[in-house]
Design a protein around this motif. Structure first.
Motif, PDB file in Angstrom:
ATOM      1  N   THR A 157      23.691  67.858  57.088  1.00 36.63           N
ATOM      2  CA  THR A 157      23.678  69.604  56.789  1.00 36.63           C
ATOM      3  C   THR A 157      22.996  70.652  57.441  1.00 36.63           C
ATOM      4  OG1 THR A 157      21.395  69.647  55.189  1.00 36.63           O
ATOM      5  CG2 THR A 157      24.116  68.904  53.967  1.00 36.63           C
ATOM      6  N   ALA A 158      22.062  70.028  58.014  1.00 39.46           N
ATOM      7  CA  ALA A 158      21.177  71.086  58.703  1.00 39.46           C
ATOM      8  C   ALA A 158      22.033  72.141  59.903  1.00 39.46           C
ATOM      9  CB  ALA A 158      20.199  69.541  59.711  1.00 39.46           C
ATOM     10  N   GLN A 159      22.988  71.315  59.965  1.00 44.44           N
ATOM     11  CA  GLN A 159      23.829  72.894  60.783  1.00 44.44           C
ATOM     12  C   GLN A 159      24.261  73.489  60.143  1.00 44.44           C
ATOM     13  OE1 GLN A 159      24.063  71.935  64.248  1.00 44.44           O
ATOM     14  NE2 GLN A 159      22.944  70.109  64.045  1.00 44.44           N
ATOM     15  N   PHE A 187      28.997  63.515  54.939  1.00 41.16           N
ATOM     16  CA  PHE A 187      29.925  62.522  55.491  1.00 41.16           C
ATOM     17  C   PHE A 187      29.907  61.652  56.248  1.00 41.16           C
ATOM     18  CE2 PHE A 187      30.851  65.568  52.145  1.00 41.16           C
ATOM     19  CZ  PHE A 187      32.126  65.165  51.226  1.00 41.16           C
ATOM     20  N   ARG A 188      29.313  60.598  56.211  1.00 42.60           N
ATOM     21  CA  ARG A 188      29.847  59.585  57.918  1.00 42.60           C
ATOM     22  C   ARG A 188      30.772  58.491  57.564  1.00 42.60           C
ATOM     23  NH1 ARG A 188      23.421  59.952  59.158  1.00 42.60           N
ATOM     24  NH2 ARG A 188      23.238  62.259  59.225  1.00 42.60           N
ATOM     25  N   ASN A 189      31.582  58.018  58.645  1.00 45.35           N
ATOM     26  CA  ASN A 189      32.726  56.742  58.464  1.00 45.35           C
ATOM     27  C   ASN A 189      31.782  55.737  58.900  1.00 45.35           C
ATOM     28  OD1 ASN A 189      34.599  55.291  57.820  1.00 45.35           O
ATOM     29  ND2 ASN A 189      35.838  56.718  59.237  1.00 45.35           N
ATOM     30  N   GLU A 190      30.690  55.400  58.316  1.00 47.75           N
ATOM     31  CA  GLU A 190      29.914  54.101  58.685  1.00 47.75           C
ATOM     32  C   GLU A 190      30.973  52.960  58.924  1.00 47.75           C
ATOM     33  OE1 GLU A 190      26.581  54.708  58.609  1.00 47.75           O
ATOM     34  OE2 GLU A 190      25.489  56.237  57.928  1.00 47.75           O
ATOM     35  N   ILE A 191      30.394  52.150  59.872  1.00 48.18           N
ATOM     36  CA  ILE A 191      30.963  50.850  60.592  1.00 48.18           C
ATOM     37  C   ILE A 191      30.654  50.101  59.038  1.00 48.18           C
ATOM     38  CG2 ILE A 191      31.006  48.706  62.213  1.00 48.18           C
ATOM     39  CD1 ILE A 191      29.948  51.586  64.317  1.00 48.18           C
ATOM     40  N   PHE A 198      22.099  52.496  49.116  1.00 48.35           N
ATOM     41  CA  PHE A 198      21.413  52.622  50.182  1.00 48.35           C
ATOM     42  C   PHE A 198      22.420  53.238  51.478  1.00 48.35           C
ATOM     43  CE2 PHE A 198      19.484  51.504  54.233  1.00 48.35           C
ATOM     44  CZ  PHE A 198      18.244  52.226  53.371  1.00 48.35           C
ATOM     45  N   ARG A 199      23.537  53.384  51.860  1.00 49.57           N
ATOM     46  CA  ARG A 199      24.182  53.730  52.694  1.00 49.57           C
ATOM     47  C   ARG A 199      25.501  53.291  52.325  1.00 49.57           C
ATOM     48  NH1 ARG A 199      22.327  50.350  57.139  1.00 49.57           N
ATOM     49  NH2 ARG A 199      21.475  52.538  57.752  1.00 49.57           N
ATOM     50  N   THR A 200      25.849  55.171  52.525  1.00 49.82           N
ATOM     51  CA  THR A 200      27.176  54.931  51.878  1.00 49.82           C
ATOM     52  C   THR A 200      28.301  56.216  52.807  1.00 49.82           C
ATOM     53  OG1 THR A 200      26.465  57.029  50.810  1.00 49.82           O
ATOM     54  CG2 THR A 200      27.313  54.634  49.776  1.00 49.82           C
TER      55      THR A 200
HETATM   56  N1  GAP Z   1      19.781  66.039  59.882  1.00 52.84           N
HETATM   57  C1  GAP Z   1      19.109  65.465  60.499  1.00 52.84           C
HETATM   58  C2  GAP Z   1      19.706  63.940  59.525  1.00 52.84           C
HETATM   59  O1  GAP Z   1      20.705  63.662  59.266  1.00 52.84           O
HETATM   60  P1  GAP Z   1      19.222  61.192  59.863  1.00 52.84           P
HETATM   61  O2  GAP Z   1      18.527  60.242  59.649  1.00 52.84           O
HETATM   62  O3  GAP Z   1      20.894  60.488  60.037  1.00 52.84           O
HETATM   63  O4  GAP Z   1      19.224  62.589  59.819  1.00 52.84           O
HETATM   64  C3  GAP Z   1      18.000  61.442  57.205  1.00 52.84           C
HETATM   65  O5  GAP Z   1      19.638  61.436  57.575  1.00 52.84           O
HETATM   66  C4  GAP Z   1      18.471  61.033  55.897  1.00 52.84           C
HETATM   67  O6  GAP Z   1      20.279  60.884  55.080  1.00 52.84           O
HETATM   68  C5  GAP Z   1      18.363  59.728  55.986  1.00 52.84           C
HETATM   69  O7  GAP Z   1      17.434  59.123  55.757  1.00 52.84           O
HETATM   70  C6  GAP Z   1      18.820  58.913  55.068  1.00 52.84           C
HETATM   71  O8  GAP Z   1      17.630  59.280  53.181  1.00 52.84           O
HETATM   72  C7  GAP Z   1      20.426  59.522  54.196  1.00 52.84           C
HETATM   73  N2  GAP Z   1      20.834  59.516  55.215  1.00 52.84           N
HETATM   74  C8  GAP Z   1      21.720  58.718  56.368  1.00 52.84           C
HETATM   75  N3  GAP Z   1      22.686  58.275  56.116  1.00 52.84           N
HETATM   76  C9  GAP Z   1      22.783  58.055  55.107  1.00 52.84           C
HETATM   77  C10 GAP Z   1      24.081  57.535  54.344  1.00 52.84           C
HETATM   78  N4  GAP Z   1      25.150  57.410  54.949  1.00 52.84           N
HETATM   79  N5  GAP Z   1      24.299  57.003  52.875  1.00 52.84           N
HETATM   80  C11 GAP Z   1      23.395  57.509  52.238  1.00 52.84           C
HETATM   81  N6  GAP Z   1      21.944  58.191  53.076  1.00 52.84           N
HETATM   82  C12 GAP Z   1      21.909  58.495  53.808  1.00 52.84           C
END
Ligand code: GAP
Length: 450
Positions: A157-159, A187-191, A198-200
């Motif tokens: 959301t930072a940008q 949204f991140r296409n986490e591997i 925790f990580r979605t």
């Molecule tokens: N603007 C900086 C930033 O986005 P980040 O460490 O990548 O930094 C910040 O993300 C926070 O967002 C993390 O500490 C975590 O709490 C949450 N977060 C990041 N990726 C996540 C994911 N895939 N699933 C759930 N929470 C996530």
């Protein structure tokens, strides 16, 4: 097929604990598997009635502490899909990637930097060489599919905050140091998503960019590190399971002067709960250069012009909620049985008060509904239950994490007094209905984790 590596006793215990959490979340309506009736969608979750209240309370507690409590922090709600140039400039198109390795046998994909050995942790199979994998979800905007309509779902959301720096600074007439806060989906296409929520791939972030004069960077960095750590402790998280971990120089982004994570000791080990970073003037300068907008601060008194430095506390609402839930979970051995209780801080508990008539007759349900309506006027989430023995109703609320249960009995109709049962101590007190709201408000304010 290669042999699956054996779990250590600690890993097995952690897995069993997480299974308990996942099963409680489903049974009580905190978190459900997404698309469950279609066989589910891997690592994707929906939040049920208790889960949404927990998320809402965590979000509100964060917002109140970060924005409402301060005169120099304001809010923003920017779009999820922005001009794709934003992500080129921010470095996400070129560099927001993780190294991945594929298993040649079971085809599972793994983050190379998370692997403990150079074999597949699922089946023990041989892995490919590491390749970079961009984490941004790409989509197309409008009817045409082609490079001209390519867009991205925001990965942070930072940008959106940097893009609106001037709009906000001018409209709210702010002078550094000041902050812009935003909560919203990323949204991140986490591997390798995992460890439940925790990580979605879809999650909600809570971020704040704090713009300050460059020579105040160190001071505000220390301030926000302390502030964010304290927030978790004040909301009841066990301080022995929290730590602040400063990043080593080789972990820092090239533009960052310092970064630290608030970490929590999850059943699966220490993990990042939130990060606090010094981003210098990198983002504002990059967007200024790429867009020609002058993202600077001009001080009308001193006539000084400068690009502010940025301190960024960045957390995730889902990860915070999971942490509060895991930390609140207790199995207490009582005389005759074990009770499962979620010892949430009352401010974030999904339900604040449950109201019970002792029995379903003799005017007690009507009186209980009256008390319930009174409590609802405060904005506390209140729950009415008349089913089953009173002891079972208490236990159901313990598992929901409800801090106060209020019982209406035969005497209440005569003397307008109710019994308040406290979740943590299980102690009961008699309270006049006329004083009930004040009594509970006071108990919320003075709550301490037992
Ligand atoms: N603007 C900086 C930033 O986005 P980040 O460490 O990548 O930094 C910040 O993300 C926070 O967002 C993390 O500490 C975590 O709490 C949450 N977060 C990041 N990726 C996540 C994911 N895939 N699933 C759930 N929470 C996530």
């Amino acid at each position: 097929m290669a042999k699956k590596p054996k779990l250590t006793p600690e890993q097995k215990e952690a897995q069993e604990f997480m299974e308990k959490i996942v099963s409680l979340c489903k049974r009580k309506g905190f978190v459900f598997q997404a698309s469950e009736i279609y066989g589910g969608m891997a690592n994707t979750y929906d939040y049920g009635p208790l889960g949404v209240e927990l998320l809402r309370n965590v979000r509100e507690a964060w917002w109140k502490r970060t924005v409402i409590a301060r005169e120099n922090v304001v809010g923003l709600d920017s779009a999820i899909i922005q001009n794709p140039k934003v992500w080129e400039t921010s470095g996400h198109v070129g560099g927001f990637s993780d190294p991945m390795k594929d298993c040649k046998e079971c085809k599972a994909r793994h983050r190379a930097d998370h692997l403990e050995a150079d074999v597949c942790p699922i089946c023990g199979g041989e892995l490919t060489e590491a390749r970079e994998f961009n984490l941004m979800f790409q989509t197309n905007v409008g009817a045409l599919e082609g490079s001209s309509s390519v867009a991205y779902l925001r990965p942070e959301t930072a940008q959106g905050i940097f893009l609106n720096y001037l709009n906000v600074q001018n409209s709210a007439r702010l002078k550094p140091p000041f902050g812009i806060a935003q909560v919203g989906k990323s949204f991140r296409n986490e591997i390798t998503p995992g460890n439940f929520v925790f990580r979605t791939r879809e999650f909600e972030q809570a971020e704040m960019e704090f713009f300050c004069p460059p020579d105040e960077e160190a001071k505000w960095y220390e301030y926000w590190k302390q502030e964010r750590f304290n927030w978790y402790v004040e909301l009841g998280v066990d301080p022995d399971k929290l730590r602040m971990r400063d990043h080593a120089a080789d972990e820092l982004a090239h533009y960052s002067t310092a970064c630290a994570d608030v970490e929590y000791l999850y059943p699966f080990g220490w993990g990042e709960l939130e990060g606090i970073a010094c981003r210098t003037d990198f983002d504002l300068k990059r967007h200024s250069e790429a867009s020609n907008a002058k993202l600077m601060y001009f001080d009308p008194q001193t006539k000084e012009k400068y690009t502010p430095y940025v301190i960024e506390p960045a957390g995730g609402i889902n990860r915070m909620a999971l942490t509060f839930l895991i930390d609140a979970y207790e199995e207490e051995q009582l005389e005759k049985d074990t009770r499962i209780v979620l010892k949430f801080h009352p401010e974030i508990a999904p339900v604040t008060c449950a109201v019970f008539p002792l029995v379903k007759k003799n005017g007690m349900p009507e009186k209980a509904h009256e008390v319930e309506s009174l409590l609802r006027t405060t904005g506390w989430n209140t729950f009415y239950d008349q089913k089953g023995a009173i002891g079972r109703r208490y236990r159901r609320q313990d598992e929901d994490g409800t801090p106060f249960c209020i019982t209406i009995d035969g005497d209440t109709l005569e003397n307008n007094q109710v019994t308040v049962r406290h979740r943590d101590s299980m102690e009961q007190e008699t309270v006049e209905i006329a004083h009930l709201i004040g009594y509970i408000a006071n108990a919320i304010q003075n709550w301490k984790r037992s």
